[in-house]
Design a protein around this motif. Structure first.
Motif, PDB file in Angstrom:
ATOM      1  N   ASN A 242      -8.477   2.656  -7.374  1.00  0.00           N
ATOM      2  CA  ASN A 242      -9.382   1.544  -7.623  1.00  0.00           C
ATOM      3  C   ASN A 242      -8.620   0.226  -7.482  1.00  0.00           C
ATOM      4  O   ASN A 242      -7.834  -0.153  -8.345  1.00  0.00           O
ATOM      5  N   LYS A 243      -8.884  -0.492  -6.369  1.00  0.00           N
ATOM      6  CA  LYS A 243      -8.130  -1.726  -6.096  1.00  0.00           C
ATOM      7  C   LYS A 243      -8.448  -2.833  -7.101  1.00  0.00           C
ATOM      8  O   LYS A 243      -7.671  -3.768  -7.279  1.00  0.00           O
ATOM      9  N   ASP A 244      -9.607  -2.719  -7.753  1.00  0.00           N
ATOM     10  CA  ASP A 244      -9.998  -3.754  -8.716  1.00  0.00           C
ATOM     11  C   ASP A 244      -9.779  -3.304 -10.147  1.00  0.00           C
ATOM     12  O   ASP A 244     -10.462  -3.774 -11.067  1.00  0.00           O
TER      13      ASP A 244
ATOM     14  N   ASP B  98      -0.747   2.291  -0.799  1.00  0.00           N
ATOM     15  CA  ASP B  98      -1.386   1.940   0.474  1.00  0.00           C
ATOM     16  C   ASP B  98      -0.623   2.565   1.633  1.00  0.00           C
ATOM     17  O   ASP B  98      -1.209   3.130   2.558  1.00  0.00           O
TER      18      ASP B  98
ATOM     19  N   MET C  42       0.815  -0.610  -5.982  1.00  0.00           N
ATOM     20  CA  MET C  42      -0.377  -0.528  -5.129  1.00  0.00           C
ATOM     21  C   MET C  42       0.011  -0.454  -3.664  1.00  0.00           C
ATOM     22  O   MET C  42      -0.506   0.380  -2.908  1.00  0.00           O
ATOM     23  N   SER C  43       0.955  -1.309  -3.246  1.00  0.00           N
ATOM     24  CA  SER C  43       1.262  -1.297  -1.804  1.00  0.00           C
ATOM     25  C   SER C  43       1.985  -0.012  -1.413  1.00  0.00           C
ATOM     26  O   SER C  43       1.837   0.449  -0.278  1.00  0.00           O
TER      27      SER C  43
ATOM     28  N   LYS D 102       1.440  -4.541  -8.465  1.00  0.00           N
ATOM     29  CA  LYS D 102       1.161  -4.842  -7.040  1.00  0.00           C
ATOM     30  C   LYS D 102       2.036  -3.996  -6.123  1.00  0.00           C
ATOM     31  O   LYS D 102       1.558  -3.441  -5.135  1.00  0.00           O
TER      32      LYS D 102
END
Lengths: 88, 575
Positions: B424-426, B417, B413-414, B410
Motif C-alpha cells: 500500500n503506497k499510501d 519497487d 518502499m523503493s 521511503k
C-alpha cells in the motif's frame, strides 16, 4: 593437556543461556574440561559453577582440556568462544 | 469469622476449600543429625526426592505445552539442569556424609551457600538466578517431606483453591471446570495468582494473611472478589444472599459482554473507535470476539525476544499478514520495534545503562541499526497489501526523528519497487506520543504525521519523573495528574487542528471512568487489553459526548488529582 586463553565476546556476560549451551557442548567430549578465571578453576560440568564465576564481557579466562579427545574438544570450544557466542 | 483480602479478580465464587499445604517448617531440620549407619539410607532418600522432583518437572512441562508461554516452560527446563548440577549435588552428598546432617538440613544448607554465591556477583540478573535455586530447593524439600502439591487437575466438585501463594507450576494444570475461586495469603494485584485469575475470569482474593491457615479442606467458602472478603462456612441466609448476588453479577457480566456487536457510539451519536492492544498475531481473534473494531497497538517485540537470531523479513511478513487478514478492512496499527527500557534483547548489543528508560531504546535503536529497521518496514509494507495496516514509530521526541524514520520507510518502499512487490503506497504513518517534548510540540509533529497515538504509561512516567517500576513512589504515578491531562489535551487539540486522528493505547484507556474523560477531551480512538473493550463500550453507550466534554472541562479546571478522581467516580453513577 591443552590450555588456551579466550576473551569473553558474548554481549551480556556468561549468563544462563550461553552457560547452558556451553555445558551441553562440553558434555559431548570424553576429556575433562575446565575454565580458570581469577585463580579459580571450575569443571564444565556445572552450570552453577560456570555462572557464578561471573566472567564479564571483555574479560579473559583460560580453558583447560585434558583427555583423549582434547584436540577436537579445543577446536569445538574455540569455535564456540570465538564465533558462536557473539550471537547469544 | 470472615477474612479480609484484596480483591484481585472480580466476581463471586462459591465452593469447597481445597487447601494446598504449605511446606513444612524448615527450622526443625537445620540441625538434625543422623548416625553414621544412616548415611546410606539418607543418601538414598535424597536421591529419590531428586528423581521425584525431576519427574514432577517433566509432568509440568508436558501439561504446560499450549497453556504457558514457551518462555515460562523454559524455566522448568532450567530447573531440571539445576537438579543435575554437580556443585549442588556434591555439596549435599558431602554434608550428609561428612557432617552427618539429615537430607533436609543438607539441602537447606547447600541451597543457602549456592544462593550466596549468586548474590555475591552483584549483578541483577544473577540475583534473580538465586531465586531459581531457591525454587528448586523448595521443590526437593517438599518431595523429601512428603508434601508434593495436591493434584489440581482432577477436582470433582466446585472448589476454591486456598494456598500460601500459587506458582505457575500450581496453576498450569488447573481443572478449569471446577475451580471457582482463589484465596491466597500472599501477593498483590500484580502477582502471578492475580494475573492468572483475571485471565481465567475466576474470582480471587490475594493478601489474605495467615488467617487463611485456619481454613480446612472441605470447608464451604465464598470468595467475594468485589468487596475483598472470604466467608468460611456461611450461615444458610448468607449463602442464599450470595447466590443471589452471584446471579446478579453474572447477569451483568453477560449483559456487558452481549454489547459485543452493538456500535460504540455515545447517546448523542459520536463514534468512538474501540480497539485492542495485542502482542502476538493470535490475539487478533480475541479483539474481534470482544467486539473490538481495530488494533490500536500491535507490539512487535515478540519477534525479537528470547531467540538467537534476528527475525527475517519473510518471518515478520507472515506475522503481520496474519493480523491483516484476520482484521480485514479494520485499521491495525503496527508499532515498529520498541526494545530497550525494561525490554532487553541480547540480539541488539544494548549495553547496560544507568537509565535505560532515558537511554538507547525504541526508535533510537532503529535509526542506528538501519538494516534491522528497514527489514521490519519492508515486512510491514508487504503485509499492507493484505489489509488495512498502518505503521507507527515509538518514542519520537522531535520532528527530525520522524523525518529520518520516514526516509528509511521511503528507502524500504523503493527496495520493494525494485523487487516488483505489491504494497500500500499510501500507508498511513503515525507516531506514539509518549515523550513530553513530543506532546508539547504536537502542533509541529502533526504537520508530518498521519495520526497520533498517546502512550500514557511512558508519557506519565516521563512527565512526572516517576519510575513506574519503583514501588516506593507508585503513589505519585497517576495519569490524572493535571500536568499529564494538559499534555493529553494539547496533543488532541493539535491533532484536530491539522485534521489528523488521535488515539490512545496506554493502560489509562481501559478504565471506563478514565475513558469517559478521554472521550470528553476529544480522543477518536481508545485501544486497550481486549478483555476491557466491553466495559468501556458500556460506558461509551451510556453517556453523551456533551456530558463527557463537560466532565473533561470540569476536570481540567479542578486541577487537583484527588478532586478529579472524585469527580470521575461520581459521574460514573450515570452510566
Amino acid at each position: 593437556m591443552l590450555t588456551k586463553t579466550f576473551v569473553l565476546k558474548c554481549p551480556i556476560g556468561l549468563h544462563a543461556r550461553p552457560a547452558s549451551i556451553l555445558i551441553s557442548e562440553a558434555e559431548k567430549f570424553k576429556s575433562e574440561i575446565s575454565i580458570r578465571y581469577k585463580n579459580k578453576e571450575i569443571s564444565l560440568k556445572s552450570i552453577i559453577g560456570v555462572m557464578t564465576l561471573g566472567i564479564k564481557t571483555g574479560e579473559s579466562f583460560d580453558v583447560i582440556i585434558s583427555g583423549e579427545d582434547e584436540a577436537e574438544a579445543m577446536e569445538r570450544l574455540n569455535k564456540f568462544f570465538e564465533e558462536e557466542i557473539q550471537s547469544l | 469469622m470472615n477474612i479480609k483480602g484484596i480483591g484481585a479478580s472480580k466476581g463471586i465464587g462459591i465452593g469447597k476449600a481445597v487447601v494446598l499445604k504449605a511446606a513444612e517448617d524448615k527450622g526443625k531440620f537445620v540441625d538434625k543429625r543422623i548416625l553414621e549407619s544412616e548415611i546410606e539410607k539418607e543418601t538414598d532418600r535424597f536421591n529419590k526426592a531428586v528423581a521425584d522432583t525431576a519427574k514432577y518437572y517433566d509432568e509440568i512441562i508436558v501439561k504446560a505445552r499450549g497453556v504457558l508461554k514457551e518462555q515460562e516452560i523454559q524455566v522448568f527446563e532450567a530447573y531440571k539442569l539445576l537438579l543435575n548440577d554437580p556443585i549442588l549435588m556434591d555439596m549435599i552428598a558431602d554434608f550428609i556424609k561428612n557432617e552427618l546432617l539429615c537430607a533436609e538440613g543438607s539441602l537447606i544448607k547447600a541451597v543457602e551457600q549456592v544462593k550466596s554465591m549468586f548474590l555475591a556477583l552483584n549483578d541483577e540478573y544473577m540475583r534473580q538466578r538465586a531465586e531459581d535455586i531457591e525454587n528448586v530447593g523448595k521443590n526437593i524439600f517438599m518431595s523429601l517431606t512428603g508434601n508434593m502439591p495436591a493434584d489440581l487437575s482432577n477436582l470433582y466438585e466446585d472448589s476454591i483453591i486456598v494456598a500460601e501463594d500459587l506458582s505457575p507450576a500450581d496453576t498450569v494444570s488447573l481443572d478449569r471446570r471446577h475451580v471457582k475461586g482463589f484465596a491466597v495469603e500472599k501477593g498483590g494485584v500484580t502477582s502471578h495468582t492475580a494475573i492468572i485469575a483475571r485471565t481465567m475470569e475466576i474470582p480471587a482474593l490475594v493478601g489474605c494473611g495467615s488467617e487463611l491457615k485456619k481454613i480446612n479442606n472441605g470447608d464451604t467458602l465464598i470468595v467475594d472478589g468485589i468487596k475483598g472478603v472470604l466467608i468460611p462456612n456461611p450461615e444458610p441466609d448468607v449463602l442464599k444472599e450470595y447466590l443471589d448476588l452471584q446471579n446478579e453479577y453474572n447477569r451483568q457480566v453477560e449483559k456487558i459482554k452481549s454489547l459485543k456487536d452493538e456500535p460504540s457510539i455515545t447517546l448523542d451519536g459520536r463514534k468512538v473507535l474501540l480497539a485492542g492492544n495485542i502482542a502476538t498475531p493470535e490475539e487478533a481473534n480475541e479483539v474481534l470476539s470482544r467486539g473490538g473494531e481495530g488494533i490500536g497497538l500491535f507490539r512487535t517485540e515478540f519477534l525479537y525476544l528470547n531467540r538467537d537470531n534476528l527475525p527475517s523479513e519473510d518471518e515478520q511478513f507472515e506475522a503481520y499478514r496474519k493480523v491483516a487478514e484476520v482484521m480485514k478492512d479494520r485499521p491495525c496499527i503496527i508499532r515498529t520495534l520498541d526494545i530497550g527500557g525494561d525490554k532487553q534483547s541480547a540480539l541488539l548489543n544494548i549495553p547496560k545503562e544507568e537509565n535505560p528508560f532515558l537511554g538507547y531504546r525504541a526508535i533510537r535503536i532503529c535509526l542506528t541499526e538501519r538494516d534491522i529497521f528497514k527489514t521490519q518496514l519492508r515486512a510491514i509494507l508487504r503485509a499492507s497489501a493484505f489489509g488495512n495496516l498502518r505503521v507507527m514509530f515509538p518514542m519520537i521526541s522531535c520532528i527530525e526523528e520522524l523525518r529520518e524514520a520516514k526516509a528509511v520507510l521511503k528507502e524500504a518502499m523503493s527496495e520493494l519497487d525494485e523487487r516488483n512487490i505489491q504494497y500500500n503506497k499510501d500507508i498511513e504513518v503515525g507516531i506514539m506520543i509518549e515523550v513530553p517534548s513530543a506532546a508539547i510540540s504536537a502542533d509541529i509533529l502533526a504537520k508530518e504525521a498521519d495520526f497520533f497515538s498517546i502512550g500514557t504509561n511512558d508519557l506519565c512516567q516521563y512527565t512526572l519523573a516517576v519510575d513506574r517500576m519503583n514501588e516506593k513512589i507508585t503513589a505519585l504515578y497517576n495519569p490524572l495528574n493535571i500536568g499529564v491531562l494538559r499534555l493529553i489535551k494539547n496533543v488532541i487539540d493539535a491533532a484536530h487542528e491539522r485534521g489528523i486522528e488521535v488515539g490512545m493505547c496506554g493502560e489509562m484507556a481501559s478504565n471506563p471512568e478514565y475513558a469517559v474523560l478521554l472521550i470528553g477531551l476529544g480522543l477518536d480512538e481508545l485501544s486497550m487489553v481486549p478483555a476491557s473493550i466491553p466495559y468501556v463500550k458500556q460506558a461509551v453507550r451510556n453517556i453523551s459526548f456533551e456530558r463527557a466534554a463537560n466532565i473533561a472541562k470540569t476536570a481540567l479546571s479542578l486541577g487537583e488529582t484527588d478532586k478529579i478522581i472524585n469527580l470521575l467516580k461520581e459521574e460514573s453513577n450515570a452510566y
